[in-house]
Design a protein around this motif. Sequence first.
Motif, short mmCIF file in Angstrom:
data_model
loop_
_atom_site.label_atom_id
_atom_site.label_comp_id
_atom_site.label_asym_id
_atom_site.label_seq_id
_atom_site.Cartn_x
_atom_site.Cartn_y
_atom_site.Cartn_z
N CYS A 90 -1.48 0.42 -10.02
CA CYS A 90 -1.75 0.89 -8.65
C CYS A 90 -3.23 1.18 -8.44
N LYS A 97 2.26 1.69 -3.51
CA LYS A 97 1.22 2.21 -4.40
C LYS A 97 1.03 3.70 -4.19
N THR A 98 0.97 4.13 -2.93
CA THR A 98 0.80 5.54 -2.62
C THR A 98 1.99 6.35 -3.15
N TYR A 99 3.20 5.84 -2.98
CA TYR A 99 4.39 6.51 -3.49
C TYR A 99 4.34 6.64 -5.01
N SER A 120 -10.81 5.82 -6.96
CA SER A 120 -10.08 6.86 -6.25
C SER A 120 -9.96 8.12 -7.10
N GLU A 133 0.82 -1.21 0.00
CA GLU A 133 0.00 0.00 0.00
C GLU A 133 0.86 1.26 0.00
N ARG A 134 1.96 1.25 0.74
CA ARG A 134 2.86 2.41 0.76
C ARG A 134 3.55 2.59 -0.60
N ASP A 158 1.71 9.22 -6.04
CA ASP A 158 2.17 10.58 -5.75
C ASP A 158 3.28 11.01 -6.70
#
Length: 119
Positions: free
Chosen positions: A97, A9-11, A104, A6-7, A14
């Motif tokens: 992602c 994917k978030t990275y 989202s 999850e981290r 972003d």
Amino acid sequence: MQDLIERLKTYCIDTLSHVSLSVLDPGHDKPIKDIYVTPKRHRVVIQKNGVHTKVDQIHKYKYIFNNGDTLNRRIFLQGEPGMGKLTFAAKLVLDCCNQSNPSSETSTEVNFDDVETLH
């Protein structure tokens, strides 16, 4: 492990969701979903004598990652400078992602109709 995924994917979301429009002005960014144009992608077969032949245009992710029943171990993006190879790779990562969370805000428009292949 799920937290790490999850981290990551978030990275990726972003980092890759915006593309610089100019090398001379790196602060001038646009969302990738606003400027992305799907490039023409072709599968190229290399014969034993070294001749490259365009076989067909690719419209699905499964034709990029699978060769019949086997998984392609290596995938090469080739093209002229500025034709969108890096942007296509960024879009592919963003689609991957966002595949688990397509509703989202960062979800990008899907140009392939089989995004579930990325999962």
